[in-house]
Design a protein around this motif. Structure first.
Motif, short mmCIF file in Angstrom:
data_model
loop_
_atom_site.label_atom_id
_atom_site.label_comp_id
_atom_site.label_asym_id
_atom_site.label_seq_id
_atom_site.Cartn_x
_atom_site.Cartn_y
_atom_site.Cartn_z
N SER A 1 3.20 13.82 1.44
CA SER A 1 2.72 12.44 1.56
C SER A 1 3.79 11.45 1.16
CB SER A 1 1.48 12.22 0.69
OG SER A 1 0.39 12.95 1.16
N ILE B 1 1.53 4.34 -2.84
CA ILE B 1 1.39 5.78 -2.58
C ILE B 1 2.60 6.53 -3.12
CG2 ILE B 1 1.36 7.53 -0.75
CD1 ILE B 1 -0.39 5.59 0.89
N SER C 1 5.11 8.69 3.76
CA SER C 1 5.00 7.27 3.41
C SER C 1 6.37 6.60 3.35
CB SER C 1 4.28 7.10 2.07
OG SER C 1 2.95 7.54 2.17
N THR D 1 0.81 11.81 -5.85
CA THR D 1 1.20 11.93 -4.44
C THR D 1 1.92 13.25 -4.21
OG1 THR D 1 1.37 9.55 -4.24
CG2 THR D 1 2.51 10.84 -2.58
N HIS E 1 0.84 -1.21 0.00
CA HIS E 1 0.00 0.00 0.00
C HIS E 1 0.87 1.26 0.00
CE1 HIS E 1 -3.14 2.82 1.17
NE2 HIS E 1 -2.38 3.18 2.19
N LYS E 2 1.86 1.31 0.88
CA LYS E 2 2.73 2.49 0.98
C LYS E 2 3.57 2.67 -0.28
CE LYS E 2 1.37 3.71 5.02
NZ LYS E 2 0.64 4.96 5.22
N GLU F 1 7.44 5.81 6.84
CA GLU F 1 6.73 4.63 7.35
C GLU F 1 7.27 3.35 6.74
OE1 GLU F 1 2.43 4.93 7.40
OE2 GLU F 1 2.61 7.11 7.47
N ILE F 2 7.59 3.37 5.46
CA ILE F 2 8.17 2.19 4.80
C ILE F 2 9.49 1.83 5.47
CG2 ILE F 2 9.31 1.43 2.67
CD1 ILE F 2 7.09 2.94 1.14
#
Length: 123
Positions: free
Chosen positions: A66, A56, A70, A62, A52-53, A73-74
């Motif tokens: 963002s 993005i 992202s 994007t 999902h990431k 987070e990855i």
């Protein structure tokens, strides 16, 4: 036509005397029937959150903020996967009890080796 994204990460440990070595990666612990086509030190993540990431950050719509969020987070998710096979040792702990005034002796966990993670994400 479907596209596949591959994300890899290698973990390195530093011993107390300062020498470095690659930590063993065992994809079989993540997926029992997984055979790494790129060698034993490469783990191809199939985690749905990572997919999902990655979608993005690959999208042309994007926004830069963002994308950065992202990507951060990855990096954390990859760190968790890359370090899933690290070994720990038991350490003594003193923890507060339920009445918040007394303390109880307990046992915790600490990594046996020092670890440095350096994520390299390439398109």
């Amino acid at each position: 036509m479907t596209e596949t994204s591959t994300v890899t990460m290698t973990a390195t440990a530093t011993t107390p005397n300062g020498s470095r070595h690659s930590l063993p990666q065992t994809p079989s612990k993540v997926e029992p029937t997984f055979t790494a086509p790129y060698g034993p030190n490469v783990h191809v993540s199939k985690h749905p959150i990572l997919a999902h990431k990655l979608s993005i950050i690959r999208s042309s719509s994007t926004s830069p903020s963002s994308f950065r969020s992202s990507l951060r987070e990855i990096t954390f998710h990859l760190g968790y996967e890359a370090t899933s096979t690290l070994t720990t040792k038991e350490i003594p702990l003193t923890v507060p009890s339920t009445n918040h005034t007394d303390h109880v002796e307990s046992t915790g966990q600490k990594l046996k080796d020092k670890v440095a993670l350096i994520p390299i994400l390439r398109s």
